[in-house]
Design an enzyme around this catalytic site. Structure first.
Site, PDB file in Angstrom:
ATOM      1  N   TYR A   1       1.021  -1.157  -0.578  1.00 33.19           N
ATOM      2  CA  TYR A   1       0.001  -0.219  -0.358  1.00 33.19           C
ATOM      3  C   TYR A   1       1.092   1.247   0.230  1.00 33.19           C
ATOM      4  O   TYR A   1       2.187   1.377   0.332  1.00 33.19           O
ATOM      5  CB  TYR A   1      -1.011   0.064   0.954  1.00 33.19           C
ATOM      6  CG  TYR A   1      -2.057  -1.111   1.499  1.00 33.19           C
ATOM      7  CD1 TYR A   1      -2.673  -1.580   0.258  1.00 33.19           C
ATOM      8  CD2 TYR A   1      -2.048  -2.380   2.006  1.00 33.19           C
ATOM      9  CE1 TYR A   1      -3.707  -2.713  -0.490  1.00 33.19           C
ATOM     10  CE2 TYR A   1      -3.008  -3.435   1.945  1.00 33.19           C
ATOM     11  CZ  TYR A   1      -3.564  -3.519   0.880  1.00 33.19           C
ATOM     12  OH  TYR A   1      -4.120  -4.737   0.432  1.00 33.19           O
TER      13      TYR A   1
ATOM     14  N   LEU B   1       0.796 -16.933  10.673  1.00 34.08           N
ATOM     15  CA  LEU B   1       0.507 -18.880  11.349  1.00 34.08           C
ATOM     16  C   LEU B   1       0.701 -19.128  12.394  1.00 34.08           C
ATOM     17  O   LEU B   1       1.479 -19.829  12.874  1.00 34.08           O
ATOM     18  CB  LEU B   1       1.615 -19.475   9.953  1.00 34.08           C
ATOM     19  CG  LEU B   1       0.624 -19.912   8.640  1.00 34.08           C
ATOM     20  CD1 LEU B   1       1.574 -20.524   7.895  1.00 34.08           C
ATOM     21  CD2 LEU B   1      -0.624 -20.619   7.795  1.00 34.08           C
TER      22      LEU B   1
ATOM     23  N   GLY C   1      -4.844 -14.022  13.007  1.00 30.74           N
ATOM     24  CA  GLY C   1      -5.681 -13.265  11.960  1.00 30.74           C
ATOM     25  C   GLY C   1      -6.710 -14.258  11.773  1.00 30.74           C
ATOM     26  O   GLY C   1      -7.896 -14.291  12.798  1.00 30.74           O
TER      27      GLY C   1
END
Length: 387
Positions: free
Chosen positions: A188, A310, A332
């Site tokens: 971004y 992870l 997440g």
């Protein structure tokens, strides 16, 4: 009885979180005109009820054309404050520190929602009403073939963006958030300034590492000045680009030091995303594959870090904190699978009789009584309980 390291409080400035678990900002692509709705309230509220110490609202755009998709949240106008205030209040009332990530998508703005392809807008997307808009970046380099070509930002544009970041920060304060994160990762806008692959400027905002860092650091200074001194500021970075010629870990260590000098309190250590989606698999992945980045930045830049990527098993998260590899653990997509991940981790890592003492009383009262009956039954070991 001592608490496991994962469940010990952690203090940043004037905020103390009840444990070391943070819910990563995960875009839901479900807003209309940047305004949060009941989906966001329930989605985020589950994690506070589930025992998480910090719950962070998804990437929230500081300008309308800084959205990734038409479904992104925003804080570019005052109409967007009240719905987010409702969410922040619910998180706080249910024991979590309410946090928010502010962002600008740069050259990855005006793209598809992921379930429609997660790529450049097509005629089908436009027919659904997702019209493209003009996008901006440090250099006029499209993200990939077939994507929109961004307009190169001028000095006046940069001044406008700094004011947008300042205004969005003030709105986050009004909404009641207690932790703020500046998004400098995943391809971004601010990441695209930092990477030599996407920033080809020859002026003061490019040319070398110091130049490429200049605008992201100006954003950090601007946000820190508008954000209360008592509240912590996080910076999410892509620790490495994972592409030849891109950002390397040594670059991120230097950036973390400079961010710290400007008032950043903690670095959220992700990686990749410069080319393709934010989760594009350009870096070899295994359990906790980004933890070494968090450990290196923590040690070399002498700043607290957040480990993400992870981290799925409670014992794994516990070991990361216990060994000093990171200060906070970001969960997440595993939290999408199990919104009660923090409470289940506590059951697994903590020995004691009152196993549901920290659950919401509306649940814990019943579960505590059910537990005594379940323990008398023959059968397999109960899930999430130590034998």
């Amino acid at each position: 009885m001592s608490q496991p390291p994962l469940f010990r409080p952690f203090t940043l400035r004037g905020i103390t979180t009840k444990n070391r678990i943070l819910i990563s900002p995960m875009c839901q692509y479900s807003a209309v005109d940047g305004v949060a709705n009941d989906w966001h309230l329930v989605h985020l509220g589950k994690f506070a009820q589930g025992g998480t110490g910090i719950v962070m609202v998804e990437a929230t755009a500081v300008t309308a054309n800084g959205r990734i998709t038409h479904g992104d949240l925003g804080l570019w106008n005052d109409d967007q404050i009240r719905p987010l205030e409702r969410i922040a209040a619910f998180l706080r009332d249910n024991g979590a520190v309410p946090a928010i990530q502010l962002a600008h998508a740069g050259r990855k703005a005006s793209m598809q929602r992921p379930w429609y392809g997660n790529a450049a807008l097509t005629a089908e997307d436009i027919a659904r009403g997702d019209q493209p808009w003009e996008i901006v970046a440090p250099s006029p380099i499209p993200m990939d073939e077939g994507w929109l070509t961004p307009q190169e930002l001028t000095d006046d544009n940069l001044d406008y963006l700094l004011e947008a970041w300042r205004s969005a920060t003030l709105r986050a304060v009004e909404a009641g958030f207690e932790m703020l994160e500046v998004h400098c990762a995943h391809g971004y806008l601010l990441h695209s300034f930092l990477s030599p692959l996407s920033n080809k400027r020859t002026d003061a905002y490019g040319a070398d590492r110091a130049g490429r860092m200049r605008f992201p650091l100006e954003v950090i200074e601007t946000v820190r000045a508008a954000w209360p001194d008592t509240l912590p500021l996080a910076i999410r970075v892509s620790s490495v680009d994972g592409v030849d010629g891109g950002i390397e870990l040594a670059d991120s260590v230097v950036f973390a030091r400079e961010a710290k000098a400007r008032g950043a309190d903690i670095i959220d250590c992700s990686s990749g995303g410069l080319l393709g989606s934010a989760t594009a698999n350009r870096i070899p992945r295994g359990y906790g594959f980004q933890v070494p980045f968090a450990e290196a930045i923590r040690t070399e830049a002498e700043i607290p870090t957040i480990a993400v990527g992870l981290i799925i098993h409670p014992d794994q998260a516990e070991k990361i904190v216990e060994q000093g590899q990171a200060d906070l653990i970001a969960i997440g997509r595993e939290a999408l699978f199990d919104p009660n991940w923090a409470l289940h981790a506590q059951l697994e890592l903590t020995e004691g009789d009152e196993v549901f003492a920290d659950w919401p009383k509306q649940y814990g009262w019943w579960l505590e009584r059910r537990e005594s009956g379940l323990r008398k039954l023959d059968g397999p070991k109960l899930p999430f309980r130590r034998s």
